[in-house]
Each structure stands twice: as C-alpha cells, then as structure tokens.
Scaffold this active site. Structure first.
Site, PDB file in Angstrom:
ATOM      1  N   ASP A 201       0.839  -1.193   0.000  1.00  0.00           N
ATOM      2  CA  ASP A 201       0.000   0.000   0.000  1.00  0.00           C
ATOM      3  C   ASP A 201       0.880   1.252   0.000  1.00  0.00           C
ATOM      4  O   ASP A 201       1.903   1.322   0.690  1.00  0.00           O
ATOM      5  CB  ASP A 201      -0.882  -0.022   1.253  1.00  0.00           C
ATOM      6  CG  ASP A 201      -1.870   1.106   1.292  1.00  0.00           C
ATOM      7  OD1 ASP A 201      -2.755   1.155   0.421  1.00  0.00           O
ATOM      8  OD2 ASP A 201      -1.764   1.954   2.203  1.00  0.00           O
ATOM      9  N   GLU A 257      15.128 -14.249  -0.587  1.00  0.00           N
ATOM     10  CA  GLU A 257      15.578 -15.332   0.276  1.00  0.00           C
ATOM     11  C   GLU A 257      14.634 -16.537   0.196  1.00  0.00           C
ATOM     12  O   GLU A 257      14.973 -17.635   0.630  1.00  0.00           O
ATOM     13  CB  GLU A 257      15.660 -14.859   1.728  1.00  0.00           C
ATOM     14  CG  GLU A 257      16.737 -13.824   2.005  1.00  0.00           C
ATOM     15  CD  GLU A 257      16.727 -13.407   3.469  1.00  0.00           C
ATOM     16  OE1 GLU A 257      16.275 -14.221   4.312  1.00  0.00           O
ATOM     17  OE2 GLU A 257      17.138 -12.271   3.770  1.00  0.00           O
TER      18      GLU A 257
END
Length: 529
Positions: A201, A257
């Site tokens: 957002d 990751e």
C-alpha cells in the site's frame, strides 16, 4: 508453484474480505468465507488472489489502520483460519498475496501509544514529530488525503505528528533504521507462514523530506478547482523521496531469500506515476507496480496507448501491473458506461482489452460479473473519504458492497445476517454469479483467462500499436496476435489484412480486407505470416 517468474504476466484476483463471503452470519465477510469460495476463483483461471488488509485494526479506514501486524482481526477470523485458507489456495494452484500497509499504522498501535507519551519514550523517534511554528501553527503545508492539514497536535509532547491519511493513521518515520527493520521483520513473519507475495500500500509514501520543506502549489490550472486541497499541491517533499529506492532494494533482497515470492506496489501519485512505476520496478526493487492511470474516467484509445507505451519507453526492463477497477475507485462498468452499448457488452470489451495487455493484470472481485457501482445515501456510508467530501466525492463504499452469489437468497447469498455492513441493493442482484451461464460476462471472462494462460505471447509478447483513428485501439502482441477494440457504442470499420484466424471476438465482421466492429466489438486473431 516454485517458478520464480510466475508473476510475469500473471492475473491476480483482488478480494475485499469484508465483502466477499460471510461464513458466520454477522454481516461481515471473513476468511472462512473466502476459503469456501476458492474453488470458484480457481475455476475462473486466475493465478493468484490478493487480500485487502485482514490484520487487527480499529477499522477507522477499514483495515488500512493496523494496530497489530502479526495477527488477524477477530472480525475476519484467526491465524488458524488464515493458514487453512493458504493451504487450500495452494492445493488449488492459487498464489496468495496479502496487503502490507507499512507507511503508517493505527494510532492504537502500541508503538504509537508509547511514542505519544513523551519525547523520551522508547518509540519516540518511530513516528514523524515536529515542533510548532512560533505562532503555534503546523510546521509546513503538507495536506492529508482525507482532508485538512496533515499534522495533529499531541499536547503530551507539545509537538505535531504527521499523517498522510486520517489523524488516526500516524506515519512511521522510515528514516529510523529500527522502523525499516520492523517493516522487514513483519514481512518475514508472513513469508514464513507461506504467503507468496505482498501488495504494498502507498509504496511511494514511506519516506518524507527530513527538512520538512513545503510542498509547492500544483502548476496545473485544474488543481485550483479541486474539492480536496491535497490535489492543489505538487508533492515534492511529503512523499516520493529518493531514500525510498534503497529500502525497496532491501525488501526485494528479503523476498529473494524465499522461493517464488513477489511484490506489487501501489504508486499513489498524480504527476509522474508512470515514471515512478518504471523506477521502482527496474533492477532488484519491486517485481511489479501499478498506478491509477487506467483507474480514472478517461476511456480513449490514445490514453491507453500512451500509458502502455510510456511505461516501456521509461522502463524497458521494468514490469507493470494493469487494472481497471479496485477497492479505491468507481467500478469501471459504471465509470465508463457512457461508452457502452449495454453493461454486458462493455464488460466483455473491458475484459478482453485488460487481459490482452502486456504485463501483469489485477481483477477486482465482481468485475467478472459486470458488477456496477452501488448508489448509496450519505447515512449508509462508512468510508471517511465520502463522509468528508460528500457530495463532490461520494467515497469508495459504492465499489465495496458485498458480492452477489445468488439473487434468490437473502443479501444476494453473501450473508444470512439481518443487516450487512454495507447494503446489497437491487441492481447488483441482476448480476449474481449463480445466474451467469453461456454467453454471460462470467463465461466470457473464463474463456479470455484460459486464452491468456494458454498463449504465452499474451503474457510477455512485446506490444506494437496500430495507427488507428479514435475510438479504435489496436495492437499486435509479438508475432502471433493482433487485437482490435472498438471503445465506443457506435459501429466502426477499418482496413485489416493481417488477421489469419479469429480466436475470440464480439460483434466483428471481416469483409474484403476490412474489419467491421459493432459497438463495443473487438477482435483477437492470429496474425497472417
């Protein structure tokens, strides 16, 4: 499910949880309700779902004011319900993207409650504080999107705090490294729970100008006519700061990751949104970004062409995510209705166009039904935007009313509660999912989604626009497809000799090298070699 590039050309289905499906009869949609409808979503043929915020919140801005980033609001269910939903979505081949509202939080967040007590509080520097001017006024002219000055006085500190939105939504101070780490740790919490990505957002709002310099007046004459002073400013300092780039790279490194994760950022900007989209998605930053360029009232071939071409000129290695509707704007079936012959024809045209665009796509719940905006009275509103700016801006509640699953059931099958959080009104009932058979908008969306999924070139083939007069929009995708759309309710014709095999069309006729399209007609065909 482990393809690292699954997001390229993907189609995501946005769910507004409060309005999707109510499982417990309290009039508010919830996670168990979403889980019960995942088969419907998977059957559409989309790749992912995006959930608007479901975290603990006092709901001053319907979940975009988070008080606990690592738990589910009781109105939506529990973490166990969330885990069950994710597991079922994955079993159906659907990715799960969740909203992350990191630029600001609720004033009920314990960190803000601590920070407002004293300048010596443990979290004192986690938010944006400033001393008053000598005359007691706010430190600068920054405005709140929801109306008024973007500063609120805190008598315990004898300072103002900054809020881009409601005063109940204080902005985090991202210049503080601890705040950055907190945001990253929040994301890691959800990555560990198995989410496949984040919708970020207000991704360009994270940093503010440390010198608190005044924003300039907007140079455009129409800004003087704005009903909201926020749009009278050119936001040079309250957002869009260069420090944002380095933090986006840290977010990307975190996602990398994990296998097959993605981020799509909402760029809330009116002056140079395409430039920011390109900058934010080039290199190891966001995977995708979207702006409001296709979420406005303009419905012309020139506008769509300029928007797409501008992005790829600015960011040839960036990646856009296009949408026509979401929870913040008037539904496009209503917004563009003056260009339609009828609701179904316009809805199919928009679906064909959106799902033919290069880049990734986001659909908003009910879009596949041709759902229109619900007309609400002032006393029915919950949205602070509408409550403040009525009637010039009637707010966002009209696009957030509940999904209609069965028009014969109470509240359209959304809930069996005596009253739902927003009303289900009669015009919506004509578009119930259970009533849409062959030839319907829903049936068309399934066909179009299947075509996009089966033809890779519709996901990542480069776009070359045809030089056609308004209201015709035409382009080729790679060396395989030609797409032509009539963006008006009147019949149009144009010379066309490149089509070899019609794959999908509405209201088309090929006659001796000419293409004739009925109002809102379109053609998707294989190109002649």
């Amino acid at each position: 499910m482990t393809d690292a590039n699954w997001w390229r050309g993907s189609v995501t289905y946005q769910i507004y949880p409060r309005s999707f499906m109510d499982s417990n009869g309290d009039g508010v949609g919830d996670i168990k309700g979403i889980t019960s409808k995942l088969d419907y979503i998977a059957d559409l043929g989309v790749d992912a779902i995006w959930l608007s915020p479901i975290f603990t919140s006092p709901m001053k801005d319907m979940g975009y004011d988070v008080s606990d980033y690592r738990d589910i609001d009781p109105s939506f269910g529990s973490l166990a319900d969330f885990d069950e939903m994710v597991a079922k979505a994955h079993a159906l081949g659907l990715k799960v993207i969740i909203d992350q509202v990191l630029s600001h939080c609720s004033n009920e967040h314990p960190f803000f409650q601590d920070a407002r007590q004293s300048r010596d509080s443990a979290k004192s520097d986690w938010f944006v504080w400033a001393d008053p001017n000598p005359d007691g006024s706010a430190p600068n002219n920054w405005q709140s999107i929801f109306g008024g000055i973007a500063w609120e006085w805190e008598p315990r500190r004898k300072q103002y705090y900054f809020h881009n939105f409601l005063k109940e939504q204080p902005d985090f101070n991202f210049h503080n490294p601890e705040v950055q780490q907190y945001a990253l740790d929040t994301m890691r919490f959800w990555l560990e729970r198995g989410v496949d990505g984040f919708r970020l957002d207000t991704v360009n709002f994270y940093f503010h100008d440390k010198l608190l310099r005044n924003d300039a007046a907007d140079f455009r004459p129409e800004a003087r006519e704005a009903f909201n002073p926020y749009y009278m400013l050119y936001h040079l300092f309250s957002k869009n700061q260069p420090e944002n780039i380095a933090f986006l790279e840290r977010m990307r490194a975190l996602c990398d990751e994990y296998d097959a994760r993605t981020m799509v950022g909402e760029v809330g900007e009116w002056h140079h949104p395409i430039e920011l989209m390109g900058k934010y998605t080039t290199g190891k930053r966001l995977h995708m970004a979207y702006s409001f360029d296709m979420l406005g009232k303009t419905f012309t071939a020139g506008h769509f062409r300029k928007t797409v071409e501008s992005f790829y000129e600015i960011a040839p290695k960036g990646w856009p995510c296009w949408a026509f509707s979401n929870h913040d704007v008037v539904r496009h079936a209503t917004r563009w209705q003056d260009h339609g012959t009828d609701n179904a024809a316009l809805a199919k045209l928009c679906g064909a166009l959106l799902l033919s665009l290069e880049g990734s796509i986001c659909m908003y719940q009910g879009e596949e039904l041709g759902q229109t905006e619900t007309v609400l009275s002032y006393d029915e509103l919950t949205d602070p935007q509408g409550l403040t700016f009525w009637p010039e801006d009637k707010g966002r509640d009209g696009c957030r009313t509940p999904m209609v699953w069965d028009k014969t059931a109470p509240n359209g099958g959304f809930s069996d509660a005596p009253r739902t959080w927003l009303p289900v009104k009669e015009p919506q009932l004509a578009k119930a999912a259970s009533e849409q058979g062959d030839g319907s908008v829903l049936s068309f969306y399934k066909t179009m989604l299947a075509l996009r999924k089966s033809e890779t070139v519709l996901k990542d083939g480069r776009t070359s626009f045809l030089d056609l007069p308004e209201p015709l929009l035409g382009f080729t995708r790679g060396d395989a497809f030609i797409c032509v759309f009539n963006l008006s309710s009147a019949p149009q014709s144009t010379p066309l000799e490149k089509a070899r095999e019609i794959v999908l069309s509405e209201g088309e006729e090929l006659d001796q090298g000419a293409l004739k399209l009925a109002g809102n007609g379109f053609l998707i065909a294989r190109k002649a070699q």
